[in-house]
Write a protein that holds these residues in place. Structure first.
Motif, mmCIF file in Angstrom:
data_model
loop_
_atom_site.group_PDB
_atom_site.id
_atom_site.type_symbol
_atom_site.label_atom_id
_atom_site.label_comp_id
_atom_site.label_asym_id
_atom_site.label_seq_id
_atom_site.Cartn_x
_atom_site.Cartn_y
_atom_site.Cartn_z
ATOM 1 N N THR A 80 64.640 -35.701 119.834
ATOM 2 C CA THR A 80 63.713 -35.624 120.486
ATOM 3 C C THR A 80 63.011 -34.445 120.411
ATOM 4 O O THR A 80 61.842 -34.422 120.249
ATOM 5 C CB THR A 80 63.832 -35.983 122.150
ATOM 6 N N LEU A 81 63.965 -33.310 120.588
ATOM 7 C CA LEU A 81 63.204 -32.076 120.376
ATOM 8 C C LEU A 81 62.642 -31.712 118.868
ATOM 9 O O LEU A 81 61.393 -31.142 118.934
ATOM 10 C CB LEU A 81 64.140 -30.740 120.791
ATOM 11 N N ILE A 82 63.165 -32.092 117.971
ATOM 12 C CA ILE A 82 62.911 -31.899 116.747
ATOM 13 C C ILE A 82 61.654 -32.712 116.417
ATOM 14 O O ILE A 82 60.771 -32.183 115.822
ATOM 15 C CB ILE A 82 64.173 -32.340 115.551
ATOM 16 N N GLY A 83 61.728 -33.910 116.874
ATOM 17 C CA GLY A 83 60.438 -34.546 116.529
ATOM 18 C C GLY A 83 59.278 -34.166 117.532
ATOM 19 O O GLY A 83 58.171 -34.204 116.817
ATOM 20 N N TRP A 84 59.404 -33.587 118.585
ATOM 21 C CA TRP A 84 58.302 -32.942 119.057
ATOM 22 C C TRP A 84 57.736 -31.674 118.529
ATOM 23 O O TRP A 84 56.816 -31.718 118.353
ATOM 24 C CB TRP A 84 58.788 -32.597 120.544
ATOM 25 N N SER A 85 58.843 -30.843 117.911
ATOM 26 C CA SER A 85 58.378 -29.860 117.179
ATOM 27 C C SER A 85 57.692 -30.214 115.915
ATOM 28 O O SER A 85 56.593 -29.528 115.379
ATOM 29 C CB SER A 85 59.586 -29.001 116.980
ATOM 30 N N GLU A 86 58.082 -31.357 115.377
ATOM 31 C CA GLU A 86 57.426 -31.456 114.112
ATOM 32 C C GLU A 86 55.963 -32.147 114.403
ATOM 33 O O GLU A 86 55.220 -32.024 113.632
ATOM 34 C CB GLU A 86 58.477 -32.646 113.278
ATOM 35 N N ASN A 87 55.927 -32.940 115.361
ATOM 36 C CA ASN A 87 54.632 -33.426 115.853
ATOM 37 C C ASN A 87 53.676 -32.302 115.996
ATOM 38 O O ASN A 87 52.521 -32.087 115.845
ATOM 39 C CB ASN A 87 54.663 -33.976 117.203
ATOM 40 N N VAL A 88 54.106 -30.923 116.796
ATOM 41 C CA VAL A 88 53.099 -29.873 116.872
ATOM 42 C C VAL A 88 53.003 -29.323 115.829
ATOM 43 O O VAL A 88 51.637 -28.886 115.422
ATOM 44 C CB VAL A 88 53.988 -28.819 117.796
#
Length: 232
Positions: A80-88
């Motif tokens: 979830t954190l990786i997906g959020w950071s990649e989205n940013v």
């Protein structure tokens, strides 16, 4: 005099790779230590308790942190954190392009699921009758496969490495029927490219040359080079 020259060249061939490997390893350890150690409190470093600086401590800490990040990424919270950071990152125009390109390169080269560069082959290049050693990457896909569909055969993406630096080269799309796959491993093919053909798979059937094997091989090549040609 010729024998002394042979001894010197043999010793140079044996010592030079060892010295260069040691220098690269030491430099890499110092580079990682210079990045990591400033962020570690001094009371937690061995340098605070030893009369000399301990090289490699920052590298060990970096390896532990990278492994820990990989472990955390494997669970739901980490994904979830990786997906959020990649989205940013995906919303930043310049950073997005750089990050996406680097991620694809590292996934292709390091991921276990990748099948890239596991096959060595020969193709005729730059003209018929001249053969080059290449590494088969994958089959042509997407728009490239559609544009080249009139060739009548499946196209393969192959990487043509130059000698002696295989890190740069050419990406070529070649019909499958024009690619002659070899049984040699990628490691043996790389040695053949880097050595400019001096170390063939027949010379190296079981992995890297030992110092004694390298010395004997160099001495044999030097003796063969000094033999007088037969007079007709």
């Amino acid at each position: 005099m010729a024998r002394l020259r042979n001894y010197f060249l043999t010793g140079f061939i044996v010592c030079a790779p060892l010295a260069i490997t040691a220098w690269i390893t030491w430099s890499f350890m110092g580079w990682v230590d210079g990045w990591v150690k400033p962020y570690i409190p001094s009371q937690y470093t061995p340098d605070a308790y030893l009369p000399f600086a301990l090289p490699g401590f920052g590298l060990v800490v970096a390896l532990v942190l990278i492994t820990l990040i990989g472990f955390l990424t494997a669970n739901f919270i980490g994904r979830t954190l990786i997906g959020w950071s990649e989205n940013v990152l995906g919303r930043m125009p310049l950073v997005r392009s750089v990050y996406t390109a680097l991620k694809q390169i590292f996934e292709t080269v390091l991921a276990d699921r990748s099948s890239s560069f596991k096959t060595a082959a020969l193709i005729e290049y730059p003209r018929p009758g001249l053969w080059c050693l290449v590494f088969v990457a994958t089959t042509a896909r997407g728009e490239i496969a559609s544009v080249l569909s009139d060739q009548g055969d499946e196209m393969l993406a192959v990487f043509l490495p130059p000698t002696p630096n295989p890190t740069s080269g050419f990406l070529l799309f070649v019909p499958r029927e024009d690619v002659r796959v070899l049984d040699m491993s990628i490691e043996a093919a790389l040695k053949l490219v880097i050595s400019a053909g001096l170390v063939s798979p027949e010379d190296d059937p079981a992995g890297p040359l030992s110092p004694r094997q390298a010395s004997r091989l160099v001495a044999e090549r030097l003796r063969a080079r000094e033999k007088p040609e037969p007079v007709d």
